[in-house]
Design a protein around this motif. Structure first.
Motif, short mmCIF file in Angstrom:
data_model
loop_
_atom_site.label_atom_id
_atom_site.label_comp_id
_atom_site.label_asym_id
_atom_site.label_seq_id
_atom_site.Cartn_x
_atom_site.Cartn_y
_atom_site.Cartn_z
N ASP A 71 0.82 -1.21 0.00
CA ASP A 71 0.00 0.00 0.00
C ASP A 71 0.85 1.26 0.00
O ASP A 71 0.53 2.25 -0.68
CB ASP A 71 -0.92 0.02 1.22
N VAL A 83 2.40 3.07 -3.43
CA VAL A 83 1.64 3.92 -4.37
C VAL A 83 1.37 5.31 -3.78
O VAL A 83 0.69 6.12 -4.42
CB VAL A 83 0.31 3.24 -4.77
N LYS A 84 1.93 5.60 -2.61
CA LYS A 84 1.72 6.90 -2.00
C LYS A 84 2.60 7.96 -2.69
O LYS A 84 3.69 7.65 -3.18
CB LYS A 84 2.03 6.85 -0.51
N LYS A 98 6.87 8.54 -5.13
CA LYS A 98 6.78 8.67 -6.59
C LYS A 98 8.18 8.67 -7.21
O LYS A 98 9.10 9.33 -6.72
CB LYS A 98 6.05 9.96 -6.96
N THR A 123 1.60 -9.15 -5.50
CA THR A 123 0.48 -8.21 -5.58
C THR A 123 -0.83 -8.94 -5.89
O THR A 123 -1.89 -8.53 -5.43
CB THR A 123 0.73 -7.12 -6.64
N TYR A 162 -4.12 -1.94 -8.73
CA TYR A 162 -2.93 -1.59 -7.95
C TYR A 162 -1.78 -1.21 -8.89
O TYR A 162 -1.10 -0.19 -8.68
CB TYR A 162 -2.51 -2.74 -7.06
N TRP A 163 -1.58 -1.99 -9.95
CA TRP A 163 -0.47 -1.71 -10.85
C TRP A 163 -0.70 -0.43 -11.65
O TRP A 163 0.27 0.27 -12.01
CB TRP A 163 -0.21 -2.90 -11.77
N LYS A 177 -2.01 2.19 -10.37
CA LYS A 177 -1.57 3.21 -9.42
C LYS A 177 -0.04 3.24 -9.34
O LYS A 177 0.57 4.31 -9.26
CB LYS A 177 -2.15 2.92 -8.03
N LEU A 178 0.58 2.05 -9.34
CA LEU A 178 2.03 1.97 -9.24
C LEU A 178 2.69 2.60 -10.47
O LEU A 178 3.69 3.32 -10.36
CB LEU A 178 2.47 0.51 -9.08
N LYS A 179 2.11 2.35 -11.64
CA LYS A 179 2.64 2.96 -12.87
C LYS A 179 2.49 4.48 -12.81
O LYS A 179 3.41 5.22 -13.16
CB LYS A 179 1.92 2.39 -14.10
N ASN A 189 2.53 6.17 -10.30
CA ASN A 189 3.46 6.68 -9.29
C ASN A 189 4.92 6.55 -9.74
O ASN A 189 5.83 6.72 -8.94
CB ASN A 189 3.25 5.94 -7.96
#
Length: 356
Positions: free
Chosen positions: A157, A160-161, A165, A186, A198-199, A201-203, A205
């Protein structure tokens, strides 16, 4: 596994012959050489391989074939006419692919009763023998986070904050077993309905994706010795819970504290296997080598060579390993049959989301 950093330091060659004197190099039936095909991170003490030669009369030749995924692909392409006798390094993320392609001749290694039951994922057919376990986790550069007065991420979690980044580098799930393991972590954490979101968001970020663990850890991660030389700018990397001891062991002078830490809420449990290759020219030598790989002598040698955990019961870990490595109490896992049924679809979806 994390020993790729060690290989870079020591200059380990792609093809290495190890063992005592007196063993011939002839091939085919009656050969006194046994060839172990592996990923680039295989390593063992020369004295241990020499002990194998003294015990069995066989000399070990190690043929390294790239990252685990690439090495497995090469064996699939040469199925039935393999490059060697034993393959080491297929893990639970890719195991079904190797088994479905019929790469291995079944063999129940001597001493298998001393191997932890949880690692025996092919216990009924014995096509592969478990050799080690390790936890794939995000590692962080302690100096970077101390300088920024920023707490390192602790969980999926956290990654992705906004404060993290453009900090994470990971491996390509289609070409690298650590990358695939992180993807599976994941999937385990967020489920079939949540991992793709989730991914995304990760991308968004700023996650960076590279082809291999060696590139991610030694070139892009600012916390590794190689990364510092390369002036790397990513303080987060997908590596192993046992990576910090590598940075301590090979640093001069040796630091009192590892320069890297482990985000223990981002881990996926990996188990590596070895198997007797179908069509092996030296089947007897291959069987002897499999027996040796789960002997206490070899198992005790692994932690400070490949920075992995033994699968044989009651094999102690070295102090440096336990002092500087991270203990992961609750790693994410995915059942082998679920991986087998979904792996290619997961990789394809991940590639479309993250790489393309």
């Amino acid at each position: 596994m994390a020993v790729g950093a060690v290989a870079a330091v020591l200059g380990v060659p792609t093809l290495a012959a190890c063992g005592g004197s007196g063993a011939s190099d002839d091939s085919g039936s009656g050969s006194r050489t046994v060839t172990l095909v592996s990923h680039d991170s295989f390593a063992a003490s020369p004295s241990v391989l020499k002990a194998f030669t003294q015990q069995t009369g066989y000399k070990v030749t190690v043929l390294k074939s790239g990252d685990a995924g690439a090495a497995l692909n090469k064996e699939i392409l040469t199925k039935g006419s393999p490059q060697g006798d034993v393959f080491f390094g297929v893990d639970n993320t890719l195991l079904s692919r190797a088994l479905d392609n019929g790469l291995f001749t079944p063999y129940r290694a001597k001493g298998l009763d001393q191997v932890e039951a949880g690692a025996q994922l092919d216990k009924d057919k014995h096509r592969v023998t478990p050799i080690d376990t390790g936890d794939l986790c995000v590692n962080y550069d302690k100096k970077y986070f101390a300088d920024k007065k920023l707490a390192p991420p602790r969980s999926f979690d956290d990654l992705v904050k906004p404060q993290y980044k453009n900090l994470l580098v990971t491996e390509n799930a289609a070409t690298s077993s650590p990358g695939l393991g992180f993807l599976l972590g994941t999937v385990a954490r967020y489920g079939d309905d949540g991992w793709q979101a989730y991914w995304k968001k990760l991308k968004a970020n700023g996650v960076q994706v590279v082809d291999s663990w060696e590139q991610a850890y030694n070139e892009n991660f600012s916390g590794s010795a190689g990364g510092r030389k390369a002036k790397a700018d990513r303080p987060l990397v997908v590596s192993y819970a046992s990576s910090p001891p590598v940075e301590v062991l090979y640093a001069k002078p040796r630091p009192k504290e590892a320069p890297t830490g482990v985000s223990t809420g981002t881990c996926f449990r990996q188990t590596e296997f070895a198997g007797l290759l179908d069509g092996a020219k030296n089947e007897a030598g291959g069987k002897a080598l499999l027996d040796f790989l789960i002997s206490k002598k070899f198992q005790a040698d692994m932690p400070l060579n490949m920075f992995v955990n033994p699968v044989v019961k009651d094999v102690p870990l070295p102090e440096l390993f336990t002092t500087f490595g991270a203990t992961v109490d609750k790693p994410e896992t995915v059942a082998p049959d679920r991986i087998a049924a979904n792996r290619e679809q997961w990789i394809q979806s991940w590639t479309s989301l993250v790489v393309k």
